[in-house]
Design an enzyme around this catalytic site. Structure first.
Site, PDB file in Angstrom:
ATOM      1  N   SER A 190       0.828  -1.219   0.000  1.00  0.00           N
ATOM      2  CA  SER A 190       0.000   0.000   0.000  1.00  0.00           C
ATOM      3  C   SER A 190       0.859   1.265   0.000  1.00  0.00           C
ATOM      4  CB  SER A 190      -0.904   0.031   1.230  1.00  0.00           C
ATOM      5  OG  SER A 190      -1.631  -1.162   1.341  1.00  0.00           O
TER       6      SER A 190
HETATM    7  N1  SAH Z   1      -0.451  -5.000   3.843  1.00  0.00           N
HETATM    8  C1  SAH Z   1       0.237  -5.393   2.641  1.00  0.00           C
HETATM    9  C2  SAH Z   1      -0.580  -5.101   1.411  1.00  0.00           C
HETATM   10  C3  SAH Z   1      -1.032  -6.356   0.843  1.00  0.00           C
HETATM   11  S1  SAH Z   1      -2.073  -6.303  -0.578  1.00  0.00           S
HETATM   12  C4  SAH Z   1       1.613  -4.793   2.571  1.00  0.00           C
HETATM   13  O1  SAH Z   1       1.933  -3.928   3.390  1.00  0.00           O
HETATM   14  O2  SAH Z   1       2.408  -5.201   1.713  1.00  0.00           O
HETATM   15  C5  SAH Z   1      -3.362  -7.379  -0.018  1.00  0.00           C
HETATM   16  C6  SAH Z   1      -2.964  -8.779   0.347  1.00  0.00           C
HETATM   17  O3  SAH Z   1      -4.137  -9.459   0.801  1.00  0.00           O
HETATM   18  C7  SAH Z   1      -2.439  -9.612  -0.813  1.00  0.00           C
HETATM   19  O4  SAH Z   1      -1.164 -10.095  -0.490  1.00  0.00           O
HETATM   20  C8  SAH Z   1      -3.460 -10.745  -0.948  1.00  0.00           C
HETATM   21  O5  SAH Z   1      -2.888 -11.971  -1.345  1.00  0.00           O
HETATM   22  C9  SAH Z   1      -4.044 -10.819   0.445  1.00  0.00           C
HETATM   23  N2  SAH Z   1      -5.376 -11.418   0.585  1.00  0.00           N
HETATM   24  C10 SAH Z   1      -6.441 -11.312  -0.236  1.00  0.00           C
HETATM   25  N3  SAH Z   1      -7.491 -11.984   0.269  1.00  0.00           N
HETATM   26  C11 SAH Z   1      -7.091 -12.541   1.441  1.00  0.00           C
HETATM   27  C12 SAH Z   1      -7.729 -13.349   2.441  1.00  0.00           C
HETATM   28  N4  SAH Z   1      -9.004 -13.724   2.329  1.00  0.00           N
HETATM   29  N5  SAH Z   1      -7.005 -13.714   3.533  1.00  0.00           N
HETATM   30  C13 SAH Z   1      -5.698 -13.333   3.655  1.00  0.00           C
HETATM   31  N6  SAH Z   1      -5.042 -12.566   2.741  1.00  0.00           N
HETATM   32  C14 SAH Z   1      -5.726 -12.167   1.654  1.00  0.00           C
END
Ligand code: SAH
Length: 216
Positions: free
Chosen positions: A61
């Site tokens: 993000s």
């Molecule tokens: N907080 C992260 C941003 C990640 S983007 C950072 O700082 O890098 C969102 C993430 O959510 C992705 O890696 C995706 O694979 C994950 N995601 C999507 N659906 C999910 C679920 N149901 N449970 C766990 N992770 C999930």
């Protein structure tokens, strides 16, 4: 000619301090090396206020959004925190730094990202964190209830299963809306029910699996 170099990291944190009321949150972010959470070929952009690709169609993000969401969690040092969507582990590291006497449980759905983030956080010395493989349902009820839950992927509505993992007084921060546009929402569980606050517009990758958008 002015030969002074603009230091992007300094510029970024000056901007965040101007726009986010909690200096504690920004100082914690400043201690986390974002350049070590992005792919090598994006390192030169690590301190620009931008989301960046981390592979597997996922993104780390934008720092401004990380700051906004972290502030809205209203963390205290001993809080138990649940994160849905570990991704790179950057947000996880910030949660860890702000809860030195607490614990962070972070769940990731994509195994390769999960493994990478788990190893990275361990190598960087974040000890009060556990990164877990997400299953078919959201969160990890048996390690709860949580004082704070953060979801870093977009949902069509507030997920019931996460609301039920919140302690009384706990805060859930999550982007809620459509696939293309969401609002950041803070939901607080009180004795009387839920109190909601809308923080502002945002755009996240979609949550996958249970309580997510219907598949096309
Ligand atoms: N907080 C992260 C941003 C990640 S983007 C950072 O700082 O890098 C969102 C993430 O959510 C992705 O890696 C995706 O694979 C994950 N995601 C999507 N659906 C999910 C679920 N149901 N449970 C766990 N992770 C999930």
């Amino acid at each position: 000619m002015d030969r002074r170099q603009v230091d992007p990291k300094r510029e970024l944190f000056r901007k965040l301090l101007r726009n986010i009321p909690s200096e504690t949150v920004i100082r914690a972010m400043e201690q986390v090396p974002r350049d070590l959470f992005v792919p090598q070929d994006s390192r030169h952009m690590a301190y620009l206020d931008l989301p960046l690709s981390i592979g597997e169609e996922q993104t780390i993000s934008q720092p401004y959004i990380v700051a906004m969401m972290t502030e809205a969690l209203e963390l205290s040092g001993g809080d138990r925190v649940l994160e849905i969507g570990t991704g790179s582990g950057y947000q996880t590291a910030i949660l860890s730094a702000l809860t030195p006497r607490g614990r962070v449980v972070s769940m990731e759905r994509v195994p390769a990202l999960m493994q990478q983030a788990r190893q990275r956080l361990q190598e960087l010395g974040y000890r009060n964190v556990e990164v877990q493989q997400a299953g078919s349902s959201l969160g990890c009820p048996f390690k709860g209830p949580y004082d704070a839950i953060i979801v870093t992927a977009a949902a069509p509505r507030l997920p019931e299963s996460l609301l039920s993992q919140l302690a009384i007084g706990g805060r859930l921060v999550i982007p809620v809306g459509t696939l293309s546009q969401q609002e950041l929402v803070q939901a607080r569980r009180t004795d009387e029910g839920l109190s909601l606050r809308v923080l502002g517009p945002c755009r996240f990758v979609p949550l996958l699996g249970a309580e997510a958008f219907p598949q096309p």
